[in-house]
Design an enzyme around this catalytic site. Structure first.
Site, PDB file in Angstrom:
ATOM      1  NE  ARG A 243      -1.248  -6.201   7.221  1.00 11.19           N
ATOM      2  CZ  ARG A 243       0.042  -6.522   7.357  1.00 11.19           C
ATOM      3  NH1 ARG A 243       0.960  -5.744   6.804  1.00 11.19           N
ATOM      4  NH2 ARG A 243       0.401  -7.595   8.027  1.00 11.19           N
ATOM      5  CD  GLU A 272       0.046  -6.229  -0.347  1.00  7.87           C
ATOM      6  OE1 GLU A 272       0.731  -7.264  -0.125  1.00  7.87           O
ATOM      7  OE2 GLU A 272       0.158  -5.189   0.317  1.00  7.87           O
ATOM      8  CG  HIS A 291       3.792  -6.389   1.685  1.00  7.33           C
ATOM      9  ND1 HIS A 291       2.452  -6.520   1.930  1.00  7.33           N
ATOM     10  CD2 HIS A 291       4.376  -6.355   2.915  1.00  7.33           C
ATOM     11  CE1 HIS A 291       2.223  -6.577   3.233  1.00  7.33           C
ATOM     12  NE2 HIS A 291       3.376  -6.478   3.855  1.00  7.33           N
TER      13      HIS A 291
END
Length: 332
Positions: A243, A272, A291
């Protein structure tokens, strides 16, 4: 069987790689994709999703207490992933909303593999070398002398599902000495994967390379900040596939500017999506992926199947597997 209204929110992959997953959902009711700002207010999100009683959710947006206060009937949020820190579980419980996640083993290999892949890319200057060749500068190859991963001392922060696989890859594949920091795991557990249990300060001071694999909690928010970076070796490398908020981004940028950090690879950001003007991207010794650690065909197929099965279970009043919020008056 009553028809269901199913919202797929902020998922860039669900149903696109494996359209059969969408077909199974369409047999249950109406299906619609939504793309929203990751910080959308709860009330606005609830109004947008009015009438939808099932949500397949990505890592954003945040399903807050305010969201649940304004949301009409919502039977299920099925996370297309293993984390659920973007969902207020207490608020979901009060409204009878089941929250389910992907079994951790589905993502384990893919996410661990990408942590090491991005790390190797930064160690071996892969991106810069590739770009040079594409510009017809083959002869500039002496600019891209990298560092080996073999036989390094590597610190792994968080040795759960993904972290344990990262430890195995480092220890068994690259003959690394692996130091592990995880206050929730025993010494014997860590030894079983090939790591030595240490305190965080020892890991920071001793590791040539640090891999972040921890879950995000209130306790470890910004666990890597200015003080921690100062304790690290000079010319340390970091890779984060967990994270973004584990790292204080301003402190990380300062470490890159000073040269304390020789290279940084990340698949995640605190906020994000990331954009081309993100401070990390001003450095050539940073590799950033969007991601995509779980983005293998094998992993996405199993993730999509699990979300579909969650919805199919809810439709017949059964509890989905891996339900983290399992109490609901909608269940038989």
């Amino acid at each position: 069987m009553s028809k269901y209204q199913i919202a797929i929110v902020n998922s860039s992959s669900f149903g696109k790689i494996f359209p059969e997953h969408l077909k199974r959902l369409e047999a249950l009711g109406t299906v619609k994709h939504f793309t929203v700002d990751g910080e959308i207010p709860g009330k606005e999100l609830a109004e947008m999703l009015h009438g939808y009683n099932v949500i397949i959710a990505s890592v954003t947006p945040f399903f807050t207490k305010e969201f649940f206060e304004y949301k009409d009937e919502l039977r299920l949020i099925s996370r297309h992933g293993i984390g659920y820190n973007n969902i207020d579980l207490e608020a979901a419980k009060e409204k009878g909303t089941i929250v389910s996640i992907i079994p951790a083993l589905v993502e384990r290999d893919a996410v661990a593999e990408n942590n090491i892949t991005n790390l190797l890319a930064i160690l071996r200057c892969t991106v810069e070398a590739d770009s040079s060749v594409k510009k017809d500068h083959w002869e500039d190859r002496a600019q891209f002398v990298g560092r080996a991963l073999f036989n390094k001392t590597v610190g792994v922060i968080g040795v759960g599902n993904t972290g344990s696989c990262v430890v195995e890859i480092l220890r068994n594949g690259f003959r690394c000495e692996v130091l592990a920091y995880d206050p929730y795991k025993s010494e014997l557990y860590l030894q079983s994967f090939g790591a030595k249990k240490v305190e965080l300060d020892e890991l920071l001071a001793s590791a040539d390379i640090i891999c972040l694999c921890a879950n995000l909690t209130e306790e470890n928010y910004h666990m890597i900040s200015t003080a921690e970076i100062e304790k690290m070796k000079d010319q340390v490398y970091l890779s984060n596939s967990a994270r973004g908020a584990l790292i204080d981004e301003e402190a990380l940028v300062a470490g890159l500017k000073s040269g304390k950090i020789a290279g940084f690879a990340t698949d995640v950001l605190e906020e994000e999506p990331g954009r081309k003007d993100h401070p990390y991207l001003s450095f050539e010794n940073v590799v950033m992926t969007p991601h995509t650690s779980a983005y293998t065909r094998e992993c996405l197929e199993e993730m999509g199947k699990k979300c579909v099965e969650d919805v199919e279970r809810i439709v017949v009043g059964r509890l989905p597997e891996r339900a983290v919020q399992s109490q609901s008056y909608y269940l038989v």
